[in-house]
Design an enzyme around this catalytic site. Structure first.
Site, PDB file in Angstrom:
ATOM      1  N   ARG A  66       0.840  -1.212   0.000  1.00 34.31           N
ATOM      2  CA  ARG A  66       0.000   0.000   0.000  1.00 34.31           C
ATOM      3  C   ARG A  66       0.870   1.257   0.000  1.00 34.31           C
ATOM      4  NH1 ARG A  66      -3.928  -0.970   4.757  1.00 34.31           N
ATOM      5  NH2 ARG A  66      -4.773   1.044   4.143  1.00 34.31           N
ATOM      6  N   VAL A  99      -5.430   6.517   5.808  1.00 31.67           N
ATOM      7  CA  VAL A  99      -4.004   6.488   6.134  1.00 31.67           C
ATOM      8  C   VAL A  99      -3.169   6.934   4.932  1.00 31.67           C
ATOM      9  CG1 VAL A  99      -4.312   4.772   7.952  1.00 31.67           C
ATOM     10  CG2 VAL A  99      -3.869   3.988   5.629  1.00 31.67           C
ATOM     11  N   ASP A 100      -3.824   7.239   3.813  1.00 28.44           N
ATOM     12  CA  ASP A 100      -3.087   7.778   2.662  1.00 28.44           C
ATOM     13  C   ASP A 100      -2.789   9.261   2.904  1.00 28.44           C
ATOM     14  OD1 ASP A 100      -5.175   9.578   1.495  1.00 28.44           O
ATOM     15  OD2 ASP A 100      -6.276   7.718   1.148  1.00 28.44           O
ATOM     16  N   HIS A 115      -6.576   7.637  12.297  1.00 28.87           N
ATOM     17  CA  HIS A 115      -6.195   6.221  12.267  1.00 28.87           C
ATOM     18  C   HIS A 115      -4.747   6.015  11.828  1.00 28.87           C
ATOM     19  CE1 HIS A 115     -10.705   4.894  11.920  1.00 28.87           C
ATOM     20  NE2 HIS A 115     -10.359   5.256  13.138  1.00 28.87           N
ATOM     21  N   GLY A 175     -17.796   9.636   2.491  1.00 29.11           N
ATOM     22  CA  GLY A 175     -17.211   8.357   2.062  1.00 29.11           C
ATOM     23  C   GLY A 175     -16.809   7.427   3.184  1.00 29.11           C
ATOM     24  N   THR A 176     -17.629   7.367   4.215  1.00 23.49           N
ATOM     25  CA  THR A 176     -17.339   6.382   5.276  1.00 23.49           C
ATOM     26  C   THR A 176     -18.578   5.538   5.544  1.00 23.49           C
ATOM     27  OG1 THR A 176     -16.701   6.055   7.588  1.00 23.49           O
ATOM     28  CG2 THR A 176     -17.752   8.172   7.068  1.00 23.49           C
ATOM     29  N   SER A 177     -18.358   4.249   5.846  1.00 21.71           N
ATOM     30  CA  SER A 177     -19.485   3.351   6.092  1.00 21.71           C
ATOM     31  C   SER A 177     -20.094   3.576   7.477  1.00 21.71           C
ATOM     32  CB  SER A 177     -19.024   1.889   5.967  1.00 21.71           C
ATOM     33  OG  SER A 177     -17.936   1.655   6.826  1.00 21.71           O
ATOM     34  N   LEU A 202     -22.084   6.909  -1.550  1.00 19.72           N
ATOM     35  CA  LEU A 202     -22.732   6.315  -2.728  1.00 19.72           C
ATOM     36  C   LEU A 202     -24.118   5.832  -2.363  1.00 19.72           C
ATOM     37  CD1 LEU A 202     -19.898   4.056  -4.233  1.00 19.72           C
ATOM     38  CD2 LEU A 202     -20.673   6.305  -5.052  1.00 19.72           C
TER      39      LEU A 202
HETATM   40  C1  BJW Z   1     -17.922   6.306  -1.636  1.00 18.07           C
HETATM   41  C2  BJW Z   1     -17.258   6.223  -2.840  1.00 18.07           C
HETATM   42  C3  BJW Z   1     -17.242   7.378  -3.609  1.00 18.07           C
HETATM   43  C4  BJW Z   1     -17.074   4.313  -1.939  1.00 18.07           C
HETATM   44  N1  BJW Z   1     -17.834   8.474  -3.166  1.00 18.07           N
HETATM   45  N2  BJW Z   1     -18.514   7.408  -1.210  1.00 18.07           N
HETATM   46  C5  BJW Z   1     -18.745  -2.394  19.447  1.00 18.07           C
HETATM   47  C6  BJW Z   1     -19.408  -1.182  19.410  1.00 18.07           C
HETATM   48  C7  BJW Z   1     -18.713   0.005  19.240  1.00 18.07           C
HETATM   49  C8  BJW Z   1     -17.335  -0.001  19.122  1.00 18.07           C
HETATM   50  C9  BJW Z   1     -16.676  -1.191  19.167  1.00 18.07           C
HETATM   51  C10 BJW Z   1     -17.374  -2.372  19.334  1.00 18.07           C
HETATM   52  N3  BJW Z   1     -16.484  -3.388  19.332  1.00 18.07           N
HETATM   53  C11 BJW Z   1     -15.242  -2.867  19.164  1.00 18.07           C
HETATM   54  C12 BJW Z   1     -15.354  -1.533  19.066  1.00 18.07           C
HETATM   55  C13 BJW Z   1     -14.254  -0.563  18.851  1.00 18.07           C
HETATM   56  C14 BJW Z   1     -13.680  -0.639  17.460  1.00 18.07           C
HETATM   57  C15 BJW Z   1     -14.802  -0.644  16.432  1.00 18.07           C
HETATM   58  O1  BJW Z   1     -15.352   0.374  16.069  1.00 18.07           O
HETATM   59  N4  BJW Z   1     -15.132  -1.808  15.879  1.00 18.07           N
HETATM   60  C16 BJW Z   1     -16.222  -1.908  14.902  1.00 18.07           C
HETATM   61  C17 BJW Z   1     -15.816  -2.871  13.783  1.00 18.07           C
HETATM   62  C18 BJW Z   1     -17.478  -2.291  15.631  1.00 18.07           C
HETATM   63  N5  BJW Z   1     -12.883   0.564  17.336  1.00 18.07           N
HETATM   64  C19 BJW Z   1     -11.621   0.602  17.732  1.00 18.07           C
HETATM   65  O2  BJW Z   1     -11.047  -0.378  18.173  1.00 18.07           O
HETATM   66  C20 BJW Z   1     -10.941   1.951  17.662  1.00 18.07           C
HETATM   67  N6  BJW Z   1     -10.314   2.252  18.890  1.00 18.07           N
HETATM   68  C21 BJW Z   1     -11.025   2.384  20.024  1.00 18.07           C
HETATM   69  O3  BJW Z   1     -12.236   2.279  20.046  1.00 18.07           O
HETATM   70  O4  BJW Z   1     -10.250   2.672  21.106  1.00 18.07           O
HETATM   71  C22 BJW Z   1     -10.839   2.544  22.378  1.00 18.07           C
HETATM   72  C23 BJW Z   1     -10.597   1.122  22.810  1.00 18.07           C
HETATM   73  C24 BJW Z   1      -9.410   0.843  23.418  1.00 18.07           C
HETATM   74  C25 BJW Z   1      -9.196  -0.450  23.878  1.00 18.07           C
HETATM   75  C26 BJW Z   1     -10.159  -1.445  23.655  1.00 18.07           C
HETATM   76  C27 BJW Z   1     -11.337  -1.139  22.989  1.00 18.07           C
HETATM   77  C28 BJW Z   1     -11.557   0.168  22.556  1.00 18.07           C
HETATM   78  C29 BJW Z   1      -9.824   1.925  16.626  1.00 18.07           C
HETATM   79  C30 BJW Z   1     -10.346   1.785  15.250  1.00 18.07           C
HETATM   80  C31 BJW Z   1      -9.198   1.681  14.272  1.00 18.07           C
HETATM   81  C32 BJW Z   1      -9.687   1.433  12.872  1.00 18.07           C
HETATM   82  N7  BJW Z   1      -8.607   1.148  12.022  1.00 18.07           N
HETATM   83  C33 BJW Z   1      -8.880   0.790  10.648  1.00 18.07           C
HETATM   84  C34 BJW Z   1      -7.765  -0.098  10.132  1.00 18.07           C
HETATM   85  C35 BJW Z   1      -6.624   0.605   9.606  1.00 18.07           C
HETATM   86  C36 BJW Z   1      -5.707  -0.412   9.040  1.00 18.07           C
HETATM   87  C37 BJW Z   1      -5.487  -0.235   7.576  1.00 18.07           C
HETATM   88  O5  BJW Z   1      -5.583   0.862   7.031  1.00 18.07           O
HETATM   89  O6  BJW Z   1      -5.168  -1.239   6.997  1.00 18.07           O
HETATM   90  O7  BJW Z   1      -9.097   1.974   9.884  1.00 18.07           O
HETATM   91  S1  BJW Z   1     -10.365  -0.124  10.417  1.00 18.07           S
HETATM   92  C38 BJW Z   1     -10.701   0.517   8.819  1.00 18.07           C
HETATM   93  O8  BJW Z   1     -12.040   1.013   8.905  1.00 18.07           O
HETATM   94  C39 BJW Z   1      -9.749   1.704   8.620  1.00 18.07           C
HETATM   95  C40 BJW Z   1     -10.725   2.780   8.228  1.00 18.07           C
HETATM   96  O9  BJW Z   1     -10.180   4.041   8.539  1.00 18.07           O
HETATM   97  C41 BJW Z   1     -11.977   2.430   9.006  1.00 18.07           C
HETATM   98  C42 BJW Z   1     -13.223   3.027   8.474  1.00 18.07           C
HETATM   99  O10 BJW Z   1     -13.500   2.534   7.204  1.00 18.07           O
HETATM  100  P1  BJW Z   1     -14.185   3.491   6.132  1.00 18.07           P
HETATM  101  O11 BJW Z   1     -13.272   4.598   5.809  1.00 18.07           O
HETATM  102  O12 BJW Z   1     -15.532   3.840   6.584  1.00 18.07           O
HETATM  103  O13 BJW Z   1     -14.188   2.528   4.856  1.00 18.07           O
HETATM  104  P2  BJW Z   1     -15.300   1.449   4.387  1.00 18.07           P
HETATM  105  O14 BJW Z   1     -14.662   0.591   3.373  1.00 18.07           O
HETATM  106  O15 BJW Z   1     -15.914   0.781   5.542  1.00 18.07           O
HETATM  107  O16 BJW Z   1     -16.443   2.324   3.717  1.00 18.07           O
HETATM  108  C43 BJW Z   1     -16.216   3.074   2.530  1.00 18.07           C
HETATM  109  C44 BJW Z   1     -17.476   3.878   2.254  1.00 18.07           C
HETATM  110  O17 BJW Z   1     -17.224   4.725   1.155  1.00 18.07           O
HETATM  111  C45 BJW Z   1     -18.699   3.030   1.892  1.00 18.07           C
HETATM  112  O18 BJW Z   1     -19.813   3.450   2.673  1.00 18.07           O
HETATM  113  C46 BJW Z   1     -18.930   3.318   0.407  1.00 18.07           C
HETATM  114  O19 BJW Z   1     -20.304   3.295   0.058  1.00 18.07           O
HETATM  115  C47 BJW Z   1     -18.353   4.691   0.288  1.00 18.07           C
HETATM  116  N8  BJW Z   1     -17.828   5.005  -1.040  1.00 18.07           N
HETATM  117  N9  BJW Z   1     -16.769   4.906  -2.994  1.00 18.07           N
HETATM  118  C48 BJW Z   1     -18.505   8.407  -1.961  1.00 18.07           C
HETATM  119  N10 BJW Z   1     -16.620   7.373  -4.829  1.00 18.07           N
END
Ligand code: BJW
Length: 233
Positions: A66, A99-100, A115, A175-177, A202
């Site tokens: 990446r 992260v980009d 993130h 653009g976030t889910s 979208l």
């Molecule tokens: C378009 C488009 C176009 C496409 N135009 N739109 C239960 C309840 C609540 C919370 C939790 C829970 N269980 C666990 C948790 C906490 C957890 C969490 O949220 N988990 C969920 C899965 C439920 N969160 C954490 O752990 C966070 N930390 C935290 O809470 O700390 C406190 C804590 C400490 C100790 C213990 C527990 C808690 C940290 C979260 C870190 C997330 N990191 C990632 C991975 C990075 C690694 C990598 O890059 O490889 O970050 S996860 C991944 O998802 C990445 C992203 O930033 C993040 C969000 O994704 P995003 O950006 O929304 O992407 P997509 O693919 O999901 O969606 C794309 C969207 O774009 C779609 O909707 C499309 O329709 C749209 N789209 N093209 C407009 N052209």
């Protein structure tokens, strides 16, 4: 809906949250859509400390690839529109989950990478973070990790995020889910501050009902059009 703001653009405090969708049109895959980054691996293998400890080779190879990809992608109209908007309002905070580095390359200044960043690595013992553009090689697989926030880890910049939200008049989610917290919950803080909250995607997300207004379509187009409309305020 924008007219309900009752303020000129130069008087607005704006907070924007972006996700993978804004970079999709630049050629960077999203996470959860079909053909997304995590299609071939369960997310815990690539985005958790446990996954890293079990298989640092797999994790580094994923991030090395990446990091290489960043060298060929470019910001799109959505990134540029936000950089223009920053110049025209009272205060502007761009919170990205991405992260980009496409926002900074488009010219955004007040930017929080909640993130982490692909172009940073972190010493696994000291936690010291450094800028890094290359591939982590085999002899350093256990010494450094990507400076990315994995599941269960605290996000970055939360104090700055909270203070920006407390003053916010207009909150844009692009653009976030809205699946990952605490990012997905920021809209609630913006609402408490009395902000107008608008979602760009979208399609509908699990949190769409919370937003006051929605623009469905590709972010490069919807965000540019929205920013042009705001500029006429
Ligand atoms: C378009 C488009 C176009 C496409 N135009 N739109 C239960 C309840 C609540 C919370 C939790 C829970 N269980 C666990 C948790 C906490 C957890 C969490 O949220 N988990 C969920 C899965 C439920 N969160 C954490 O752990 C966070 N930390 C935290 O809470 O700390 C406190 C804590 C400490 C100790 C213990 C527990 C808690 C940290 C979260 C870190 C997330 N990191 C990632 C991975 C990075 C690694 C990598 O890059 O490889 O970050 S996860 C991944 O998802 C990445 C992203 O930033 C993040 C969000 O994704 P995003 O950006 O929304 O992407 P997509 O693919 O999901 O969606 C794309 C969207 O774009 C779609 O909707 C499309 O329709 C749209 N789209 N093209 C407009 N052209």
């Amino acid at each position: 809906m924008i007219s309900s703001l009752n303020k000129k653009l130069v008087d607005l405090n704006i907070v924007v949250l972006t996700g993978a969708g804004i970079s999709a049109e630049s050629g960077i895959k999203t996470f959860r859509e079909s053909n997304g980054l995590w299609n071939n691996h369960p997310m815990e293998t690539l985005a958790s400390m446990q996954g890293f400890e079990n298989n640092p080779k797999l994790v580094h190879e994923f991030y090395n690839l990446r990091r290489e990809q960043l060298k060929i992608v470019k910001p799109n109209e959505g990134h540029f529109a936000l950089a223009e908007l920053e110049k025209k309002c009272k205060s502007f905070t761009l919170i990205t989950q991405n992260v980009d580095d496409l926002h900074e390359r488009a010219g955004s200044k007040n930017l929080i990478h909640m993130h982490g960043e692909l172009r940073r690595i972190k010493h696994v013992v000291s936690g010291e973070s450094k800028y890094f553009e290359d591939s982590v090689c085999e002899n350093e697989w256990n010494v450094y990790r990507p400076d990315i926030v994995w599941f269960g880890e605290n996000v970055k910049g939360f104090e700055d995020i909270s203070s920006a939200l407390s003053l916010c008049d207009l909150f844009l989610s692009i653009g976030t889910s809205s699946i990952v917290y605490p990012a997905a919950g920021l809209v609630n803080e913006a609402k408490k501050a009395g902000a107008l909250c608008i979602e760009f995607n979208l399609e509908q997300t699990a949190l769409s009902p919370i937003y006051h207004d929605h623009f469905y379509g590709k972010a490069s187009q919807t965000v540019s059009e929205f920013v042009s409309g705001l500029s006429r305020l």
